[in-house]
Design a protein around this motif. Structure first.
Motif, PDB file in Angstrom:
ATOM      1  N   ASP A  99      13.888  21.410 -14.015  1.00 48.82           N
ATOM      2  CA  ASP A  99      12.566  21.119 -14.748  1.00 48.82           C
ATOM      3  C   ASP A  99      11.815  22.490 -14.672  1.00 48.82           C
ATOM      4  O   ASP A  99      11.991  23.389 -14.099  1.00 48.82           O
ATOM      5  CB  ASP A  99      11.727  20.183 -13.609  1.00 48.82           C
ATOM      6  N   PRO A 101       7.836  24.725 -14.719  1.00 47.60           N
ATOM      7  CA  PRO A 101       7.049  24.975 -13.648  1.00 47.60           C
ATOM      8  C   PRO A 101       5.889  23.903 -13.167  1.00 47.60           C
ATOM      9  O   PRO A 101       5.506  23.385 -14.180  1.00 47.60           O
ATOM     10  CB  PRO A 101       6.412  26.317 -13.939  1.00 47.60           C
ATOM     11  N   GLU A 102       5.469  23.758 -12.091  1.00 42.54           N
ATOM     12  CA  GLU A 102       4.554  22.650 -11.787  1.00 42.54           C
ATOM     13  C   GLU A 102       3.224  22.972 -12.414  1.00 42.54           C
ATOM     14  O   GLU A 102       2.495  21.897 -12.877  1.00 42.54           O
ATOM     15  CB  GLU A 102       4.371  22.481 -10.180  1.00 42.54           C
ATOM     16  N   PHE A 103       2.869  24.183 -12.497  1.00 42.81           N
ATOM     17  CA  PHE A 103       1.516  24.425 -12.993  1.00 42.81           C
ATOM     18  C   PHE A 103       1.403  24.180 -14.392  1.00 42.81           C
ATOM     19  O   PHE A 103       0.196  23.552 -15.018  1.00 42.81           O
ATOM     20  CB  PHE A 103       1.105  25.922 -12.735  1.00 42.81           C
ATOM     21  N   LYS A 105       3.355  21.542 -15.897  1.00 39.38           N
ATOM     22  CA  LYS A 105       3.152  20.077 -16.080  1.00 39.38           C
ATOM     23  C   LYS A 105       1.682  19.495 -15.548  1.00 39.38           C
ATOM     24  O   LYS A 105       1.350  18.336 -16.086  1.00 39.38           O
ATOM     25  CB  LYS A 105       4.214  19.505 -15.226  1.00 39.38           C
ATOM     26  N   GLU A 106       1.199  20.105 -14.472  1.00 38.48           N
ATOM     27  CA  GLU A 106      -0.106  19.720 -14.080  1.00 38.48           C
ATOM     28  C   GLU A 106      -1.194  19.772 -15.121  1.00 38.48           C
ATOM     29  O   GLU A 106      -2.123  19.041 -15.285  1.00 38.48           O
ATOM     30  CB  GLU A 106      -0.297  20.212 -12.792  1.00 38.48           C
ATOM     31  N   GLN A 110      -3.275  16.789 -16.692  1.00 43.46           N
ATOM     32  CA  GLN A 110      -4.745  17.038 -16.838  1.00 43.46           C
ATOM     33  C   GLN A 110      -5.398  16.835 -18.103  1.00 43.46           C
ATOM     34  O   GLN A 110      -6.584  16.104 -18.421  1.00 43.46           O
ATOM     35  CB  GLN A 110      -5.232  18.507 -16.221  1.00 43.46           C
ATOM     36  N   LEU A 295      11.099  23.600 -20.924  1.00 41.95           N
ATOM     37  CA  LEU A 295      10.497  22.427 -21.138  1.00 41.95           C
ATOM     38  C   LEU A 295      10.784  22.090 -22.699  1.00 41.95           C
ATOM     39  O   LEU A 295      10.011  21.704 -23.559  1.00 41.95           O
ATOM     40  CB  LEU A 295       9.036  22.475 -21.177  1.00 41.95           C
ATOM     41  N   TYR A 342       5.951  35.790 -13.589  1.00 35.82           N
ATOM     42  CA  TYR A 342       6.798  34.702 -13.682  1.00 35.82           C
ATOM     43  C   TYR A 342       7.983  35.004 -14.956  1.00 35.82           C
ATOM     44  O   TYR A 342       9.100  34.508 -14.490  1.00 35.82           O
ATOM     45  CB  TYR A 342       5.921  33.469 -14.610  1.00 35.82           C
TER      46      TYR A 342
END
Length: 446
Positions: A99, A101-103, A105-106, A110, A295, A342
């Motif tokens: 998957d 990166p979490e940031f 997806k968050e 949001q 993604l 990154y």
């Protein structure tokens, strides 16, 4: 000599209709794989019961525009289906099995919670357009106007389509380099373009400049470049790009450059064609979020071009998708503002994956060609004695349990790719090692 379109079937393609061979033969214009027409569950002719008649109902003809009828179902869809059917490890289609990166997806979550769920502005959420412009400046040094020179699309595939349909007239010549991403030929066919192919050949897939110079005529409208290059992993050198740029300026030719793998450049720095002297005014730069941030399902792409070219791209985009997913655009803006660390980590991770696959393929017995960028590697399969790339890939799936892509589908003349297959290393290390182990155990040189 220019490549010519050849749709001659190979004898070895006459395999069962559900096989990979059928897929490739369809690419060559042979209707040998399962029909998309309606049929009874048992696969038998439908019998009409009206008036107790035993007369068979005539099956409806399959209708498709002539400009698209030779393309059939894409090789990627078919290969992924075969992977599932045979329980094979899929090193074919270029999507990660891990998957993003979490940031990022968050940020999408949001945006959805914040109510950013209605149609976006047609050519892109302003914050994403600004983020694209900021990233482009960091990468190329070029300052672009996010309001007038950036168009957000539903993936780079739509950016490609909007560019072709918005800037190419029927009969215009467009030069592309084979092997090529299959969307290029299909969208150029939709635009009514006359396609000229320049074949890049192993081992280094360098551009044959004399052939390119001969191919450009007064009717040439554009040259389409993909660097880093799918499927070979080649990166166009500064010398190659500079020569192409000079030819385009001299002959008043546009350049469409697909740069979706620009952050996966391993052995040399990526050079954007638009950054070369005199080229921004005649270049459309195409890119996307999916490859860099793992993604691919989000389908966020964009086209960067001067206003006089952006106009055509936006006109086509308006009647293709009009707008792209709103919350995903807001999240994409956050992604593009990721720290440089990154991208450093991304490249390091992919270099490790590449080493696992390349060293494994060499150990199995393939001749592996250099890959400087992307997450693909091309190999010569002939040491294993199969007749061509299609036959080899079918054997690999059914008997070994690993999926690769036959490269002949990426050429105007399929014969040019019959000795080559493509593997991808955008998979976790366990998957890559598992595929290599299967090939070491079951794949034998002949």
């Amino acid at each position: 000599m220019q490549s010519q379109c050849i749709w001659t079937p190979f004898k070895q393609l006459l395999l069962p209709s559900k096989s990979i061979a059928a897929v490739s033969s369809a690419r060559r214009g042979i209707s040998s794989y399962p029909s998309l027409m309606a049929s009874s569950p048992a696969g038998k002719d439908v019998v009409s019961t009206q008036n107790n008649s035993n007369q068979k109902t005539q099956q409806p003809l399959q209708h498709v525009a002539k400009r698209l009828e030779k393309f059939k179902t894409t090789i990627f869809t078919q290969m992924s289906s075969l992977a599932i059917k045979h329980g094979a490890i899929n090193l074919g289609q270029g999507f990660p099995n891990f998957d993003g990166p979490e940031f990022v997806k968050e940020a999408a979550i949001q945006a959805i919670k914040d109510g950013k769920n209605q149609y976006a502005r047609g050519y892109g959420v302003p914050d994403l357009s600004s983020a694209i412009a900021e990233r482009f400046k960091k990468d190329t040094g070029l300052v672009v106007d996010p309001e007038k020179e950036i168009t957000v699309t539903s993936g780079c595939t739509e950016a490609i389509a909007a560019t072709m349909l918005g800037l190419i007239n029927p009969g215009d010549e467009v030069i592309l380099f084979a092997p090529f991403y299959d969307s290029y030929e299909a969208t150029l066919s939709m635009a009514g373009a006359k396609i000229k192919g320049i074949t890049l050949r192993p081992p280094d897939f360098s551009v044959p400049m004399d052939e390119l110079k001969s191919a450009i005529t007064q009717d040439t409208r554009a040259v389409l470049i993909n660097t880093p290059h799918n499927p070979t992993g080649k990166m166009f050198t500064r010398e190659e790009l500079s020569t192409i740029a000079s030819l385009c300026i001299e002959n008043d030719v546009l350049v469409f450059t697909d740069e979706v793998y620009d952050k996966l450049a391993f052995e040399m720095d990526h050079i954007s064609m638009a950054s070369l002297p005199g080229m921004y005014e005649r270049t459309v730069t195409l890119n996307s979020l999916g490859k860099t941030f793992s993604l691919t399902g989000w389908k966020i792409g964009w086209a960067i071009a001067p206003p006089h070219l952006t106009w055509g791209v936006r006109q086509a985009h308006s009647f293709l998708t009009f707008a792209t997913s709103t919350p995903m655009q807001w999240a994409a803006a956050a992604a593009l503002r990721a720290p440089e660390s990154y991208y450093v980590e991304l490249k390091r991770d992919y270099m490790a994956k590449k080493e696992i696959l390349v060293e494994g393929l060499k150990a199995v017995g393939f001749k592996v060609f250099p890959s400087s960028g992307t997450y693909f590697v091309v190999v010569d399969h002939t040491p294993f004695g199969l007749e061509n790339d299609v036959a080899f890939c079918e054997y690999l799936i059914k008997e070994v349990g690993v999926v690769a892509i036959p490269t002949s589908v990426f050429y105007l003349n399929p014969e040019d790719g019959k000795n080559l297959v493509r593997f991808t290393f955008c998979k976790d290390e366990g998957t890559l090692r598992g595929a290599v182990d299967r090939m070491k155990e079951k794949l034998k040189r002949k």
